[in-house]
Design a protein around this motif. Structure first.
Motif, mmCIF file in Angstrom:
data_model
loop_
_atom_site.group_PDB
_atom_site.id
_atom_site.type_symbol
_atom_site.label_atom_id
_atom_site.label_comp_id
_atom_site.label_asym_id
_atom_site.label_seq_id
_atom_site.Cartn_x
_atom_site.Cartn_y
_atom_site.Cartn_z
ATOM 1 N N ILE A 240 0.844 -1.194 0.000
ATOM 2 C CA ILE A 240 0.000 0.000 0.000
ATOM 3 C C ILE A 240 0.882 1.249 0.000
ATOM 4 O O ILE A 240 1.648 1.492 0.931
ATOM 5 C CB ILE A 240 -0.956 0.016 1.210
ATOM 6 C CG1 ILE A 240 -1.806 -1.255 1.201
ATOM 7 C CG2 ILE A 240 -1.877 1.250 1.158
ATOM 8 C CD1 ILE A 240 -1.626 -2.109 2.406
ATOM 9 N N ILE A 241 0.735 2.027 -1.049
ATOM 10 C CA ILE A 241 1.538 3.234 -1.245
ATOM 11 C C ILE A 241 0.708 4.450 -0.861
ATOM 12 O O ILE A 241 -0.487 4.507 -1.166
ATOM 13 C CB ILE A 241 1.956 3.316 -2.735
ATOM 14 C CG1 ILE A 241 2.937 2.181 -3.043
ATOM 15 C CG2 ILE A 241 2.510 4.691 -3.095
ATOM 16 C CD1 ILE A 241 3.165 1.964 -4.518
ATOM 17 N N HIS A 242 1.325 5.396 -0.169
ATOM 18 C CA HIS A 242 0.609 6.622 0.193
ATOM 19 C C HIS A 242 1.556 7.799 0.077
ATOM 20 O O HIS A 242 2.688 7.654 -0.404
ATOM 21 C CB HIS A 242 -0.007 6.491 1.583
ATOM 22 C CG HIS A 242 0.935 5.960 2.607
ATOM 23 N ND1 HIS A 242 1.945 6.730 3.136
ATOM 24 C CD2 HIS A 242 1.057 4.735 3.163
ATOM 25 C CE1 HIS A 242 2.637 5.995 3.996
ATOM 26 N NE2 HIS A 242 2.119 4.771 4.031
ATOM 27 N N PHE A 244 3.344 9.364 2.059
ATOM 28 C CA PHE A 244 4.597 9.326 2.808
ATOM 29 C C PHE A 244 5.555 8.238 2.289
ATOM 30 O O PHE A 244 6.633 8.059 2.848
ATOM 31 C CB PHE A 244 4.324 9.115 4.293
ATOM 32 C CG PHE A 244 3.576 10.257 4.926
ATOM 33 C CD1 PHE A 244 4.237 11.430 5.268
ATOM 34 C CD2 PHE A 244 2.213 10.176 5.154
ATOM 35 C CE1 PHE A 244 3.552 12.489 5.845
ATOM 36 C CE2 PHE A 244 1.517 11.230 5.723
ATOM 37 C CZ PHE A 244 2.192 12.391 6.068
ATOM 38 N N THR A 245 5.126 7.508 1.277
ATOM 39 C CA THR A 245 5.984 6.450 0.727
ATOM 40 C C THR A 245 7.174 7.086 0.013
ATOM 41 O O THR A 245 6.997 7.985 -0.807
ATOM 42 C CB THR A 245 5.165 5.575 -0.250
ATOM 43 O OG1 THR A 245 4.119 4.966 0.485
ATOM 44 C CG2 THR A 245 6.033 4.507 -0.893
ATOM 45 N N LYS A 246 8.364 6.592 0.343
ATOM 46 C CA LYS A 246 9.565 7.235 -0.188
ATOM 47 C C LYS A 246 9.865 6.867 -1.637
ATOM 48 O O LYS A 246 10.367 7.667 -2.397
ATOM 49 C CB LYS A 246 10.766 6.878 0.700
ATOM 50 C CG LYS A 246 10.793 7.764 1.938
ATOM 51 C CD LYS A 246 11.969 7.467 2.831
ATOM 52 C CE LYS A 246 11.844 8.302 4.114
ATOM 53 N NZ LYS A 246 12.414 7.612 5.256
ATOM 54 N N ASN A 247 9.604 5.628 -1.997
ATOM 55 C CA ASN A 247 9.977 5.165 -3.340
ATOM 56 C C ASN A 247 8.794 4.519 -4.061
ATOM 57 O O ASN A 247 8.837 3.340 -4.405
ATOM 58 C CB ASN A 247 11.117 4.155 -3.231
ATOM 59 C CG ASN A 247 10.763 3.039 -2.242
ATOM 60 O OD1 ASN A 247 9.801 3.154 -1.463
ATOM 61 N ND2 ASN A 247 11.497 1.949 -2.296
#
Lengths: 344, 344
Positions: A240-242, A244-247
């Motif tokens: 799950i990407i949001h 605040f996901t760095k990459n």
């Protein structure tokens, strides 16, 4: 004693605005404030709390996403355009048949109540679409229109009285509500429509989810979060990407399926996708365009023309997730009616 | 009217067997059968359904995991052994203080009820540990022991009567229950203890979760699933690995933090981990060992000696997640009592 169950049904319409559909057997509304997650966690420890705050930074890639149909497709890989309209038709034809049978056997039809607060023209349009969709499959619909300055109590009372009405099996509150009103609903018995629509699109396109790596972009309670749980039920491996996901690009490039529900136009560039991936684009972001009829057009979260060079299948916007979401709304209303009337 | 809220508190004990703690204000038990996910989905659309079935294939790497303390540690990177006991002590000393204050100010203490069904010796041991932990912090505990062949109704009635007792603020049903009995609880108000323990271990070790890539291995309702949601509340990017995941090693190697709750001894090998990663090992798998006092020793999910060569920090088994899980159980009971007595 009344069953301590509430039937709830959240829906993201085929529009930039999500809508909320629910049928509650108990009163389960409460005021909803956006606290910081830590603060909220102390106050209430429900596993599914409020939406987590996400402000996406502007897309990092500098070159602008080309407008539709200006880039030639790489004909080595001809992508499938997943046709949401025909999948919706497939679902709706099943509903028509079942509604007909219900009417024949017990002289009842499913009923959907729609609550529209305020005068937003876009909301009025979306509500009209949903009512039309009900009519087409034989579902009875009722609409309550409330003024913009309507107090929250009145919205709740309207929903409650629909809730008491045994001929109503689903209640849809068209979103967005005026700022002063906010409802938090607990205990969803129905899976949110847009999340279920993504699953339907994949399964009905013949995609086997078991063991697939799926990147879900966005973690809202209406789409991303329930979708990540649904995908796991189908034994997909979910990341799950949001905001605040760095990459995010690295994670999406490792995914067999990318489902974006971030609400950010052209967030997902071609370079984010591996060759042959499948893309489901839940985003419906209005882009100002004086030359178009309504002054804007709808863009997905995915840079469509770039994605076409890479993907094996993709849903267009509009005409992808949207129509299937409405079909799922009808299907949920039918299921609720069947449950109420004790039909299998 | 009584609030339509149930207080629930699931706990994975410091043992190979999870336990269940709950305090319900309404009767919310229902029979629970393990259907296939698709079948279940049709019957009920709760977002958090039953545990998904996971049968892990035997670890793929062929060389056996070395027994503890036989491999020399690479002294270039001296890993931190995260001391669960001292973190548990930290949490418990706060609880002692608060229980004392509660007693001084309102002459009440928190109460925990423990329900033990059957004669399993391991369950008896774990229950004894929990009762001792309560005593040490001043929480009152009650135990109900029921026979192995006790009907499900009787278990439910026992829980219900504890639930009516205003001096009880948490109810713990020691798992596993005899096969014939199974309870499904809805609406968790408390975060499952073992999941919360993982977060406590990380935060109290000074790890900032925001933006970190976390691989969660296992998707049970007691640990993996709530943990993945909790981690998202702290803005971590979460990937959930399960038995159907095709490339678990690739996903764990991309993770800044690996949390394993699969229940498979030595599933996670050193080669699964990137240099400097942080490992939280929730697994407590009994390994037969005639030379040890009880005929077995406990192994985590992670091949500890291999991991020590690679990680920057790791929790041991035992002495890692276990003691913190019990401390969280005490803390949840205290919080429930404070809520019941209207203390902030």
């Amino acid at each position: 004693m009344r069953a301590l169950v509430s039937r709830i049904n959240r829906e993201l319409a085929a529009t930039p605005r999500p809508s909320l559909a629910l049928k509650s057997l108990g009163s389960r509304f409460s005021h909803h404030h956006h606290d910081s997650p830590t603060k909220k966690e102390k106050k209430s420890s429900y596993i599914l709390g409020p939406d987590l705050p996400d402000i996406w930074s502007p897309p990092r890639s500098t070159p602008p996403c080309p407008p539709p149909s200006q880039t030639p497709v790489d004909f080595e890989l001809i992508p499938t355009i997943i046709d949401g309209k025909s999948i919706a038709d497939e679902i709706r034809s099943g509903i028509v048949k079942e509604v007909y049978q219900m009417k024949e056997s017990i002289s009842k039809v499913p009923g959907l109540a729609v609550v529209l607060v305020g005068q937003r023209r876009d909301s009025q349009t979306y509500v009209r679409h949903k009512i039309k969709a009900c009519q087409e499959v034989g579902i009875r619909s009722l609409t309550a229109e409330l003024p913009d300055d309507c107090p929250e109590d009145e919205v709740v009372n309207t929903v409650s009285s629909f809730n008491e009405d045994p001929s109503i099996h689903g209640i849809l509150v068209q979103l967005p509500l005026p700022q002063v009103i906010s409802l938090t609903i607990l205990e969803p018995l129905f899976i949110p429509c847009a999340a279920k629509a993504c699953i339907e699109l994949l399964l009905r396109s013949g995609v086997d989810l078991k063991g697939k790596n799926v990147a879900v972009i966005g973690r809202s309670k209406v789409v991303g979060l329930p979708l990540s749980l649904l995908l796991q039920r189908h034994h997909a491996t979910v990341s799950i990407i949001h905001a605040f996901t760095k990459n995010p690009e690295d994670i999406t490039r490792g995914a067999d399926i990318v489902i974006s529900a971030a609400g950010v136009a052209n967030l997902v560039r071609g370079s984010w996708l591996k060759k042959g991936t499948i893309v489901i684009d839940v985003g419906t972001n209005p882009i100002e365009d004086p030359s178009s009829e309504h002054g804007y057009y709808l863009s997905g979260d995915v840079c469509y023309e770039e994605a076409l060079q890479v993907v094996s299948a993709i849903t267009p916007v509009p005409g992808g997730v949207g129509p299937v979401t409405i079909a799922v709304l009808l299907s949920n209303t039918l299921d609720s009616a069947k449950r109420a009337y004790g039909l299998s």
